[in-house]
Design an enzyme around this catalytic site. Structure first.
Site, mmCIF file in Angstrom:
data_model
loop_
_atom_site.group_PDB
_atom_site.id
_atom_site.type_symbol
_atom_site.label_atom_id
_atom_site.label_comp_id
_atom_site.label_asym_id
_atom_site.label_seq_id
_atom_site.Cartn_x
_atom_site.Cartn_y
_atom_site.Cartn_z
ATOM 1 N N CYS A 166 2.382 2.538 4.835
ATOM 2 C CA CYS A 166 3.042 1.412 4.154
ATOM 3 C C CYS A 166 4.002 2.048 3.164
ATOM 4 C CB CYS A 166 2.034 0.527 3.424
ATOM 5 S SG CYS A 166 2.829 -0.727 2.399
ATOM 6 N N CYS B 193 4.270 -0.146 -0.318
ATOM 7 C CA CYS B 193 3.165 -0.227 -1.284
ATOM 8 C C CYS B 193 1.960 0.480 -0.700
ATOM 9 C CB CYS B 193 2.884 -1.663 -1.725
ATOM 10 S SG CYS B 193 2.778 -2.920 -0.435
ATOM 11 N N SER B 194 0.923 -0.258 -0.320
ATOM 12 C CA SER B 194 -0.305 0.397 0.131
ATOM 13 C C SER B 194 -1.045 -0.476 1.131
ATOM 14 C CB SER B 194 -1.200 0.692 -1.072
ATOM 15 O OG SER B 194 -1.434 -0.507 -1.803
ATOM 16 N N CYS B 195 -0.308 -1.252 1.932
ATOM 17 C CA CYS B 195 -0.944 -2.166 2.885
ATOM 18 C C CYS B 195 -1.827 -1.374 3.850
ATOM 19 C CB CYS B 195 0.121 -2.949 3.645
ATOM 20 S SG CYS B 195 1.066 -4.010 2.546
#
Lengths: 211, 220
Positions: free
Chosen positions: A112, A115-117
């Site tokens: 991702c 972000c941090s999906c």
């Protein structure tokens, strides 16, 4: 500032930052609780859930089932959300799942960049490196170089597909089943499925490396 | 340019090692776990949506030098103070000094498992036909926008191929701005590595993103 424990550690700078963050979070929790916005007991349940209940062993069970059951594997590849839910894993950050299977000719890897999906119901919370700038910046441009940092060398003939999780679809990689595991139980196979193999930055363990 | 995201990192050759980590290391300090839980619990009040949270995080001026959960915590504080659910003097004092603002609901401990298992689906019933079909060539929007968006810079203005239709989904750009859900068709668009990074790129690399319809135009 008063502390209730000794400071006889190394890395005192790290610890003072830790103490500062700890105090800041405690202060916020106190105010939000006093204001009636949160139930502090809910925080304990949330933390316990992601520390002990929802983690990569869930995804490992999904992969092991796909390895031994061709019907489940087909279902997983066609409708991952439903197939995964049939094993009891669903919900937050896994509402719309897609599973992709590695082969000799095609390797899949998930990132991702924004972000941090990450697919929480099957993998839990993401590791630090997954959320870090080096991984997010390089995975889409130099996936072979990134794989090398994980000690993964793929043949030049293996194409690499990087899935950047930019919306609410979450991706689970089905690593290749290692040779020499014919007749293994689903439970034993799940032990070979590492978290990184389900992100695509690793491969499943060899049978001789079973824990 | 007034809206700046510091989180759009794809393709930027940022230095630093990628450090593998054992599976059990969920949190690296107790405060990280509390910061996560506070964020989820406050999300449960319905005061904002996930896209607004992402927008609050990516616009933090010191994003690049904060750790992951420091980003979460700073964004949580920013969203709370922006809505006057919390005032800065209360953070400093560590106790309530002003009357609370009403919240829609409070996430109770007993409801946590069901809330997590339910999640928040973003697919909505399809109300219009999809503009693009599988296999179609599309060019992505280029240029900056003055709001949260989910089209990474490294794919902007590039030509790729529609690989999958995911149905209509809540449009993150609108949702983050408090403009409602405005669902649009969502597509997986795949790009050849050479199209993204140039001729020197080794063969056999492809990258996909999930892109809402308004990010895309037919490629000539």
């Amino acid at each position: 500032m008063a502390h209730d424990h000794d400071h006889d550690h190394d890395h005192s700078d790290d610890h003072s930052e830790l103490d500062e963050m700890d105090l800041r979070v405690r202060a916020l929790e106190t105010v939000l609780t006093q204001k009636g916005y949160i139930d502090p007991a809910a925080l304990d349940v949330l933390i316990d859930t992601y520390q002990t209940k929802i983690g990569p062993r869930n995804g490992a069970r999904v992969v092991a089932r796909a390895w031994i059951d061709p019907v489940f594997r087909d279902w997983l590849l066609k409708d991952a959300t439903a197939a995964i839910a049939s094993l009891g894993y669903s919900g937050r950050q896994g509402e719309h799942m897609v599973a992709v299977a590695n082969t000799d000719s095609q390797h899949h890897m998930v990132v991702c960049t924004l972000c941090s999906c990450y697919p929480w119901p099957v993998l839990g919370l993401p590791p630090t490196w997954y959320k870090s700038a080096p991984y997010r910046s390089r995975a889409v441009k130099d996936p072979r170089g990134v794989l090398a940092e994980f000690d993964v060398q793929l043949p030049a003939s293996t194409a690499i597909r990087v899935w950047d999780s930019t919306a609410e679809v979450r991706y689970l990689v089905i690593p290749q089943r290692p040779d020499g595991t014919e007749g293994w139980s689903e439970e034993a196979l799940a032990e070979l499925v590492t978290r990184d193999s389900m992100i695509g930055t690793g491969l499943a363990r060899r049978p001789e490396a079973a824990p | 340019m007034t809206y700046v995201s510091h989180a759009d990192l794809g393709g930027r050759d940022l230095p630093g090692a990628i450090v593998p980590e054992p599976e059990g290391d969920t949190f690296h300090a107790p405060w990280e776990a509390r910061a996560l839980a506070l964020t989820l619990a406050m999300g449960g009040t319905g005061s904002w949506n996930l896209d607004a949270s992402r927008s609050a995080r990516e616009t933090l001026p010191d994003y690049a030098r904060l750790s992951y959960y420091q980003i979460w915590l700073a964004a949580l504080e920013a969203m709370l103070t922006e809505r006057q659910q919390l005032l800065p003097d209360e953070l400093a004092a560590g106790r309530m000094l002003h009357a609370p603002q009403p919240v829609k609901r409070v996430l109770q401990a007993a409801d946590v498992p069901a809330a997590l298992a339910r999640g928040t689906a973003t697919e909505r019933p399809a109300t219009v036909p999809a503009r693009f079909a599988r296999g179609e060539r599309v060019r992505t929007r280029s240029g900056a926008v003055e709001h949260h968006t989910r089209l990474p810079g490294y794919v902007q203005g590039k030509v790729g191929t529609i690989e999958h239709l995911h149905g209509m989904h809540v449009f993150a750009d609108a949702h983050a701005q408090g403009l409602g859900e405005q669902p649009q068709w969502l597509y997986t668009v795949v790009f050849d590595g050479v199209a993204l990074w140039g001729e020197s790129t080794e063969p056999g690399i492809s990258v996909s993103v999930d892109a809402w319809e308004s990010y895309l135009e037919p490629a000539a």
